[in-house]
Design a protein around this motif. Structure first.
Motif, PDB file in Angstrom:
ATOM      1  N   SER A   1     -53.776  73.946  -1.100  1.00  0.00           N
ATOM      2  CA  SER A   1     -53.464  73.352   0.188  1.00  0.00           C
ATOM      3  C   SER A   1     -52.108  73.372  -0.624  1.00  0.00           C
ATOM      4  N   LEU A   2     -51.133  74.184  -0.310  1.00  0.00           N
ATOM      5  CA  LEU A   2     -50.025  73.852  -0.486  1.00  0.00           C
ATOM      6  C   LEU A   2     -48.743  73.594   0.681  1.00  0.00           C
ATOM      7  N   LYS A   3     -49.065  72.613   1.777  1.00  0.00           N
ATOM      8  CA  LYS A   3     -48.311  72.435   2.787  1.00  0.00           C
ATOM      9  C   LYS A   3     -47.358  70.940   1.802  1.00  0.00           C
ATOM     10  N   GLY A   4     -46.191  71.411   2.297  1.00  0.00           N
ATOM     11  CA  GLY A   4     -44.719  70.129   1.533  1.00  0.00           C
ATOM     12  C   GLY A   4     -45.166  70.381  -0.018  1.00  0.00           C
ATOM     13  N   THR A   5     -45.116  72.085  -0.277  1.00  0.00           N
ATOM     14  CA  THR A   5     -44.432  71.606  -1.752  1.00  0.00           C
ATOM     15  C   THR A   5     -43.633  72.508  -1.474  1.00  0.00           C
ATOM     16  N   LYS A   6     -42.707  73.400  -2.165  1.00  0.00           N
ATOM     17  CA  LYS A   6     -41.554  74.200  -2.375  1.00  0.00           C
ATOM     18  C   LYS A   6     -41.783  75.409  -2.565  1.00  0.00           C
ATOM     19  N   VAL A   7     -43.223  75.612  -2.733  1.00  0.00           N
ATOM     20  CA  VAL A   7     -43.721  77.620  -2.821  1.00  0.00           C
ATOM     21  C   VAL A   7     -43.274  77.952  -1.425  1.00  0.00           C
ATOM     22  N   SER A   8     -42.793  79.691  -1.692  1.00  0.00           N
ATOM     23  CA  SER A   8     -42.036  80.034  -0.340  1.00  0.00           C
ATOM     24  C   SER A   8     -43.138  80.896   0.279  1.00  0.00           C
ATOM     25  N   ARG A   9     -43.027  81.003   1.400  1.00  0.00           N
ATOM     26  CA  ARG A   9     -43.638  81.928   2.476  1.00  0.00           C
ATOM     27  C   ARG A   9     -43.876  82.930   1.809  1.00  0.00           C
ATOM     28  N   LYS A  10     -43.125  83.688   0.953  1.00  0.00           N
ATOM     29  CA  LYS A  10     -43.158  85.106  -0.021  1.00  0.00           C
ATOM     30  C   LYS A  10     -44.035  84.862  -0.665  1.00  0.00           C
ATOM     31  N   CYS A  11     -43.892  84.194  -1.568  1.00  0.00           N
ATOM     32  CA  CYS A  11     -45.075  83.572  -2.824  1.00  0.00           C
ATOM     33  C   CYS A  11     -46.559  83.626  -2.436  1.00  0.00           C
ATOM     34  N   VAL A  12     -46.749  82.647  -1.107  1.00  0.00           N
ATOM     35  CA  VAL A  12     -47.732  82.467  -0.302  1.00  0.00           C
ATOM     36  C   VAL A  12     -48.236  84.206  -0.045  1.00  0.00           C
ATOM     37  N   ASP A  13     -47.624  84.679   0.190  1.00  0.00           N
ATOM     38  CA  ASP A  13     -47.832  86.258   0.973  1.00  0.00           C
ATOM     39  C   ASP A  13     -48.140  87.051  -0.405  1.00  0.00           C
ATOM     40  N   ASP A  14     -47.366  86.820  -1.564  1.00  0.00           N
ATOM     41  CA  ASP A  14     -47.862  88.105  -2.954  1.00  0.00           C
ATOM     42  C   ASP A  14     -49.130  86.944  -3.586  1.00  0.00           C
ATOM     43  N   VAL A  15     -49.153  85.855  -3.402  1.00  0.00           N
ATOM     44  CA  VAL A  15     -50.452  85.417  -4.069  1.00  0.00           C
ATOM     45  C   VAL A  15     -52.020  85.647  -3.372  1.00  0.00           C
ATOM     46  N   GLU A  16     -51.721  85.787  -1.524  1.00  0.00           N
ATOM     47  CA  GLU A  16     -52.642  85.968  -1.203  1.00  0.00           C
ATOM     48  C   GLU A  16     -52.918  88.012  -1.176  1.00  0.00           C
ATOM     49  N   SER A  17     -52.554  88.630  -1.284  1.00  0.00           N
ATOM     50  CA  SER A  17     -52.418  89.952  -1.992  1.00  0.00           C
ATOM     51  C   SER A  17     -52.938  90.131  -3.129  1.00  0.00           C
ATOM     52  N   LYS A  18     -52.799  89.220  -4.157  1.00  0.00           N
ATOM     53  CA  LYS A  18     -53.290  89.095  -5.051  1.00  0.00           C
ATOM     54  C   LYS A  18     -54.609  89.233  -6.006  1.00  0.00           C
ATOM     55  N   LEU A  19     -55.096  87.689  -5.057  1.00  0.00           N
ATOM     56  CA  LEU A  19     -56.462  86.960  -5.088  1.00  0.00           C
ATOM     57  C   LEU A  19     -57.445  87.417  -3.689  1.00  0.00           C
ATOM     58  N   HIS A  20     -56.781  89.207  -3.013  1.00  0.00           N
ATOM     59  CA  HIS A  20     -57.655  88.731  -1.475  1.00  0.00           C
ATOM     60  C   HIS A  20     -59.059  88.387  -1.800  1.00  0.00           C
ATOM     61  N   ARG A  21     -59.688  89.356  -3.354  1.00  0.00           N
ATOM     62  CA  ARG A  21     -61.004  90.055  -2.678  1.00  0.00           C
ATOM     63  C   ARG A  21     -62.016  88.097  -3.599  1.00  0.00           C
ATOM     64  N   HIS A  22     -61.064  87.213  -3.426  1.00  0.00           N
ATOM     65  CA  HIS A  22     -61.237  85.972  -4.228  1.00  0.00           C
ATOM     66  C   HIS A  22     -61.779  84.861  -3.041  1.00  0.00           C
ATOM     67  N   GLY A  23     -61.927  85.627  -2.216  1.00  0.00           N
ATOM     68  CA  GLY A  23     -62.224  85.363  -0.929  1.00  0.00           C
ATOM     69  C   GLY A  23     -61.559  83.503  -0.957  1.00  0.00           C
ATOM     70  N   LEU A  24     -59.722  83.860  -1.421  1.00  0.00           N
ATOM     71  CA  LEU A  24     -58.880  82.660  -1.017  1.00  0.00           C
ATOM     72  C   LEU A  24     -58.150  82.062   0.331  1.00  0.00           C
ATOM     73  N   ARG A  25     -58.205  81.085   0.660  1.00  0.00           N
ATOM     74  CA  ARG A  25     -57.806  80.837   1.699  1.00  0.00           C
ATOM     75  C   ARG A  25     -56.593  79.159   1.251  1.00  0.00           C
ATOM     76  N   ILE A  26     -55.306  79.766   1.992  1.00  0.00           N
ATOM     77  CA  ILE A  26     -54.603  78.797   1.784  1.00  0.00           C
ATOM     78  C   ILE A  26     -53.698  77.924   2.794  1.00  0.00           C
ATOM     79  N   LEU A  27     -53.874  77.105   2.929  1.00  0.00           N
ATOM     80  CA  LEU A  27     -53.306  76.297   3.869  1.00  0.00           C
ATOM     81  C   LEU A  27     -52.160  76.246   3.228  1.00  0.00           C
ATOM     82  N   TYR A  28     -51.104  76.369   3.817  1.00  0.00           N
ATOM     83  CA  TYR A  28     -49.188  76.561   3.853  1.00  0.00           C
ATOM     84  C   TYR A  28     -48.468  75.948   5.265  1.00  0.00           C
TER      85      TYR A  28
END
Length: 178
Positions: free
Chosen positions: A151-178
């Protein structure tokens, strides 16, 4: 141990941390200081007490407290010593934690080789891309990790970083609330 919305704070965190130090056979623990007066002083002491060698399931909720990176770093150190950990939930939303916590978590999580399920609620913190990248790097090589919720809502994490994390960790059933 649930201490929601009460006047407890550092002295309780310190006492609980000390009490937990004698619980070497503890394998499951839920600790919540949600909405209390806990600061880094009590948060660090509590974190030390969480370093239990048999711990397999840990749920730590320190949201809406005054803890910051000192507590986050202490929690990170503890996680690295919990080599039997299978399930981990850490809720630090609406606290003062940031990238130093993310870096400590990233370094420690890579040693949690039995971890299967992870929940990190970090919304409303000052975490940015650097801390999130460190967390993602720590999770990449975990062989048993099947479920990740961030859960990363309201952080300073950029959308690009979230997209990068999603592509790196997609095999782990990743869910990100952004």
């Amino acid at each position: 141990i649930i201490l929601h919305h009460s006047a407890v704070g550092d002295e309780t965190g310190i006492a609980l941390g000390r009490a937990l130090e004698g619980c070497d056979k503890l394998n499951k623990l839920r600790v919540s200081f949600y909405g209390t007066n806990l600061t880094d002083r009590g948060g660090q002491a509590l974190a030390v007490g969480l370093n239990r060698p048999e711990l397999q399931d840990l749920d730590v909720m320190l949201q809406e407290t005054a803890v910051g990176d000192e507590t986050g770093i202490a929690l990170g150190r503890v996680l690295g010593g919990c080599d039997k950990l299978i399930k981990l939930a850490v809720t630090l939303h609406d606290t003062k934690v940031g990238d130093e916590t993310g870096m400590a978590f990233g370094e420690s999580l890579r040693r949690c080789l039995k971890l299967e399920k992870l929940t990190l609620a970090l919304h409303g913190t000052s975490l940015s891309d650097g801390g999130m990248d460190a967390i993602a790097a720590g999770l990449e090589g975990l062989p048993k990790l099947t479920t990740i919720f961030l859960s990363l809502k309201g952080t300073k994490v950029s959308r690009k970083c979230v997209d990068d994390v999603e592509s790196k960790l997609h095999r782990h059933g990743l869910r990100i609330l952004y």
